[in-house]
Write a protein that holds these residues in place. Structure first.
Motif, short mmCIF file in Angstrom:
data_model
loop_
_atom_site.label_atom_id
_atom_site.label_comp_id
_atom_site.label_asym_id
_atom_site.label_seq_id
_atom_site.Cartn_x
_atom_site.Cartn_y
_atom_site.Cartn_z
N ASN A 287 -32.75 53.28 -71.05
CA ASN A 287 -33.10 52.08 -70.30
C ASN A 287 -33.71 51.08 -71.28
O ASN A 287 -34.82 51.28 -71.77
CB ASN A 287 -34.10 52.44 -69.19
CG ASN A 287 -34.54 51.24 -68.37
OD1 ASN A 287 -34.37 50.10 -68.77
ND2 ASN A 287 -35.14 51.52 -67.22
N THR A 288 -33.00 50.00 -71.55
CA THR A 288 -33.48 48.98 -72.50
C THR A 288 -33.98 47.74 -71.79
O THR A 288 -34.04 46.66 -72.38
CB THR A 288 -32.38 48.61 -73.50
OG1 THR A 288 -31.21 48.19 -72.79
CG2 THR A 288 -32.04 49.78 -74.41
N SER A 289 -34.33 47.87 -70.51
CA SER A 289 -34.96 46.80 -69.74
C SER A 289 -34.13 45.52 -69.78
O SER A 289 -32.96 45.53 -69.41
CB SER A 289 -36.39 46.59 -70.23
OG SER A 289 -37.12 45.74 -69.37
N ALA A 290 -34.69 44.42 -70.24
CA ALA A 290 -33.99 43.14 -70.21
C ALA A 290 -32.75 43.11 -71.09
O ALA A 290 -31.89 42.24 -70.93
CB ALA A 290 -34.93 42.01 -70.61
N ALA A 291 -32.64 44.04 -72.02
CA ALA A 291 -31.47 44.09 -72.91
C ALA A 291 -30.32 44.89 -72.31
O ALA A 291 -29.21 44.88 -72.84
CB ALA A 291 -31.85 44.68 -74.27
N SER A 292 -30.55 45.59 -71.20
CA SER A 292 -29.57 46.58 -70.76
C SER A 292 -28.26 45.98 -70.29
O SER A 292 -27.18 46.53 -70.57
CB SER A 292 -30.17 47.47 -69.66
OG SER A 292 -30.21 46.83 -68.41
N ILE A 293 -28.29 44.87 -69.56
CA ILE A 293 -27.04 44.30 -69.05
C ILE A 293 -26.16 43.74 -70.17
O ILE A 293 -24.96 44.05 -70.20
CB ILE A 293 -27.32 43.27 -67.94
CG1 ILE A 293 -27.72 44.01 -66.66
CG2 ILE A 293 -26.10 42.38 -67.69
CD1 ILE A 293 -28.02 43.12 -65.47
N PRO A 294 -26.69 42.95 -71.10
CA PRO A 294 -25.80 42.52 -72.19
C PRO A 294 -25.29 43.67 -73.06
O PRO A 294 -24.15 43.63 -73.52
CB PRO A 294 -26.65 41.52 -72.99
CG PRO A 294 -28.06 41.81 -72.61
CD PRO A 294 -28.00 42.29 -71.19
N LEU A 295 -26.11 44.69 -73.26
CA LEU A 295 -25.63 45.86 -74.00
C LEU A 295 -24.51 46.56 -73.24
O LEU A 295 -23.51 47.00 -73.83
CB LEU A 295 -26.78 46.84 -74.26
CG LEU A 295 -27.79 46.45 -75.35
CD1 LEU A 295 -28.98 47.39 -75.33
CD2 LEU A 295 -27.13 46.46 -76.73
N ALA A 296 -24.64 46.66 -71.93
CA ALA A 296 -23.60 47.29 -71.11
C ALA A 296 -22.33 46.44 -71.09
O ALA A 296 -21.21 46.98 -71.12
CB ALA A 296 -24.11 47.53 -69.70
#
Length: 336
Positions: A287-296
């Motif tokens: 879980n990378t918090s605010a970074a998770s959606i762009p990473l996904a």
């Protein structure tokens, strides 16, 4: 131009150090099986001492700018829970290090919903013609705020950054952000929190020798967070689908905040969406918090899970509590 915000470039970065479940089991009362069955996570990336959120943000931002084919933007928005300092904001230094020393730049704090909030904020700036190109970054170094003795949080979170460039365009263009939904409920603020360090509980203890105070670590109430995350993400996603005029069946990919694979599947179930449309990469990065959606998103694009012209639904839930969703049609863009 109508002032629609259009996705023009995507870039990501994770620190090179990989921490596996087996490594964590050496110091915590846990196991690879326990972590995988409850979260879906097998490994995460953590920064080395001396590396800060701003360092990750700069690298992801640089890659997004390169992918977009231009380093000219009018605004930098950095979504993060782990800024380099309580004051000043991290975004202005990130902008300066990217060769953008005089543009508007600010941090945005909505925890795991931060990237979706930042997209809506950037889209608003473009619609208001305050900016024509915006660099939106989600970056976190959660390893710096985790209690190393707390297995309920230390096994979940990873460090990383993802960024997109948005440009002014037309709503009919692929990549246009077509609909947004945002919400919050401050009565649930204690579900996800770092109690100390702010004006409510100043960091005076940090000036004294001895162990780090417990209130300086990230804390989360897992069971109620799970329940509220599913309910809020599903309702927010449905609101965005309605505003976009889409059915759940028409969505090719659901890219939710990568907190827990069971949450992602439960949201898909509530929407009546097949689970095989859910993008999952938390097994590799946590879980990378605010970074998770762009990473996904980058994972889905590079793995061939996203094709230009396909409908994409984004949704997140985070501390505050906050939640939000966005709809777009995937464009033909490079990923850095």
């Amino acid at each position: 131009m109508s002032g629609a915000a259009v996705l023009a470039g995507l870039g990501t970065f994770v620190p090179p150090r990989v921490v596996t479940n087996d490594q964590l089991s050496l110091t915590l009362d846990t196991s690879d099986e326990w972590i995988r069955t409850r979260t879906g996570i097998t490994q995460r990336h953590w920064v080395d001492p001396g590396t800060a959120t701003g360092d990750l943000a700069v690298e992801a931002g640089r890659r997004a700018l390169t992918a977009a084919g231009s380093d000219a933007v009018d605004l930098v928005v950095l979504a993060t829970t782990t800024p380099d300092h309580p004051c000043p904001a991290t975004a202005p230094e990130v902008a300066a290090r990217l060769g953008l020393p005089h543009v508007a730049a600010f941090d945005l704090a909505a925890v795991c919903s931060g990237f979706v909030y930042a997209l809506a904020t950037a889209a608003g700036a473009i619609a208001a013609r305050t900016a024509t190109r915006v660099l939106v970054i989600g970056a976190e170094t959660y390893s710096t705020i985790l209690d190393p003795e707390d297995r309920t949080t230390s096994v979940i979170f990873g460090d990383g950054a993802g960024a997109v460039v948005l440009r002014a365009g037309e709503p009919e263009e692929p990549g246009a952000l077509l609909a947004h939904d945002l919400g919050s409920d401050g009565s649930l603020k204690d579900l996800i929190t770092v109690p100390g360090g702010g004006s409510r509980l100043p960091p005076t203890a940090a000036e004294k020798p001895g162990p780090r105070p417990a209130d300086s670590y990230f804390q989360m109430q897992g069971r109620p967070v799970f329940r509220h995350a599913v309910t809020r993400m599903a309702a927010s996603s449905q609101a965005v689908l309605d505003r976009a005029g889409w059915s759940a069946d028409s969505v090719a990919r659901f890219v939710g905040h990568q907190a827990n694979v069971r949450i992602l599947h439960a949201v898909a179930d509530q929407l009546g969406m097949a689970r095989d449309r859910v993008v999952v990469n938390l097994d590799r990065v946590g879980n990378t918090s605010a970074a998770s959606i762009p990473l996904a998103l980058a994972h889905a694009a590079t793995e061939g899970l996203l094709a230009p012209g396909e409908k994409v639904l984004l949704s997140a839930f985070g501390g505050g509590v906050t939640w939000g969703s966005t709809a777009l049609v995937w464009p033909d863009i490079p990923v850095g």
